[in-house]
Write a protein that holds these residues in place. Sequence first.
Motif, PDB file in Angstrom:
ATOM      1  N   TYR A  47      47.341  57.787  29.010  1.00 12.64           N
ATOM      2  CA  TYR A  47      46.564  56.875  29.854  1.00 12.64           C
ATOM      3  C   TYR A  47      46.698  55.426  29.396  1.00 12.64           C
ATOM      4  O   TYR A  47      46.845  55.147  28.204  1.00 12.64           O
ATOM      5  N   ALA A  48      46.624  54.529  30.381  1.00 12.19           N
ATOM      6  CA  ALA A  48      46.670  53.091  30.109  1.00 12.19           C
ATOM      7  C   ALA A  48      45.446  52.432  30.743  1.00 12.19           C
ATOM      8  O   ALA A  48      45.068  52.771  31.867  1.00 12.19           O
ATOM      9  N   LEU A  49      44.832  51.497  30.021  1.00 17.93           N
ATOM     10  CA  LEU A  49      43.730  50.698  30.538  1.00 17.93           C
ATOM     11  C   LEU A  49      44.330  49.458  31.173  1.00 17.93           C
ATOM     12  O   LEU A  49      45.081  48.723  30.520  1.00 17.93           O
ATOM     13  N   ILE A  50      44.005  49.231  32.448  1.00 17.47           N
ATOM     14  CA  ILE A  50      44.649  48.168  33.204  1.00 17.47           C
ATOM     15  C   ILE A  50      43.619  47.212  33.783  1.00 17.47           C
ATOM     16  O   ILE A  50      42.596  47.629  34.320  1.00 17.47           O
ATOM     17  N   LYS A  51      43.926  45.929  33.674  1.00 16.07           N
ATOM     18  CA  LYS A  51      43.131  44.864  34.298  1.00 16.07           C
ATOM     19  C   LYS A  51      43.941  44.354  35.476  1.00 16.07           C
ATOM     20  O   LYS A  51      45.068  43.881  35.303  1.00 16.07           O
ATOM     21  N   PHE A  52      43.389  44.467  36.687  1.00 12.99           N
ATOM     22  CA  PHE A  52      44.095  44.063  37.899  1.00 12.99           C
ATOM     23  C   PHE A  52      43.616  42.722  38.401  1.00 12.99           C
ATOM     24  O   PHE A  52      42.424  42.434  38.408  1.00 12.99           O
ATOM     25  N   GLY A  53      44.565  41.912  38.882  1.00 16.58           N
ATOM     26  CA  GLY A  53      44.283  40.696  39.609  1.00 16.58           C
ATOM     27  C   GLY A  53      43.614  39.597  38.812  1.00 16.58           C
ATOM     28  O   GLY A  53      43.314  39.732  37.639  1.00 16.58           O
ATOM     29  N   LYS A  54      43.386  38.499  39.509  1.00 18.31           N
ATOM     30  CA  LYS A  54      42.757  37.328  38.908  1.00 18.31           C
ATOM     31  C   LYS A  54      41.278  37.242  39.255  1.00 18.31           C
ATOM     32  O   LYS A  54      40.549  36.481  38.673  1.00 18.31           O
ATOM     33  N   VAL A  55      40.849  38.009  40.245  1.00 16.14           N
ATOM     34  CA  VAL A  55      39.428  38.035  40.612  1.00 16.14           C
ATOM     35  C   VAL A  55      38.728  39.102  39.788  1.00 16.14           C
ATOM     36  O   VAL A  55      39.366  40.022  39.285  1.00 16.14           O
ATOM     37  N   PRO A  56      37.428  39.002  39.627  1.00 16.97           N
ATOM     38  CA  PRO A  56      36.714  39.987  38.815  1.00 16.97           C
ATOM     39  C   PRO A  56      36.757  41.380  39.442  1.00 16.97           C
ATOM     40  O   PRO A  56      36.218  41.600  40.518  1.00 16.97           O
ATOM     41  N   THR A  57      37.456  42.271  38.799  1.00 15.69           N
ATOM     42  CA  THR A  57      37.511  43.675  39.198  1.00 15.69           C
ATOM     43  C   THR A  57      37.343  44.504  37.934  1.00 15.69           C
ATOM     44  O   THR A  57      37.686  44.048  36.839  1.00 15.69           O
ATOM     45  N   PRO A  58      36.841  45.718  38.064  1.00 20.98           N
ATOM     46  CA  PRO A  58      36.675  46.535  36.863  1.00 20.98           C
ATOM     47  C   PRO A  58      38.028  46.987  36.316  1.00 20.98           C
ATOM     48  O   PRO A  58      38.963  47.234  37.077  1.00 20.98           O
ATOM     49  N   ASN A  59      38.118  47.057  35.001  1.00 21.88           N
ATOM     50  CA  ASN A  59      39.305  47.628  34.376  1.00 21.88           C
ATOM     51  C   ASN A  59      39.306  49.122  34.656  1.00 21.88           C
ATOM     52  O   ASN A  59      38.256  49.738  34.826  1.00 21.88           O
TER      53      ASN A  59
END
Length: 71
Positions: A47-59
């Motif tokens: 599994y990989a923890l991913i941060k998407f986009g430039k707007v606040p979204t949950p990892n």
Amino acid sequence: MAVKKGDMVRAICEKLENSLEAKASDTRFPSYLFETKGEILDVKGDYALIKFGKVPTPNVWLRVDQLEEFK
């Protein structure tokens, strides 16, 4: 696909649909998972923890085989 911290990825819709992760939560995944760059913040096993986009979204944690390199 071998992934490491800092790689840019996006989710593969076909591999995410009907997966264990889809069955464990709302199957209406947000479009940003498939359309925006996600940065890998951490990798633990499959599994990989991913941060998407430039707007606040949950990892989000996704299996590595559900990801592809974002070019």
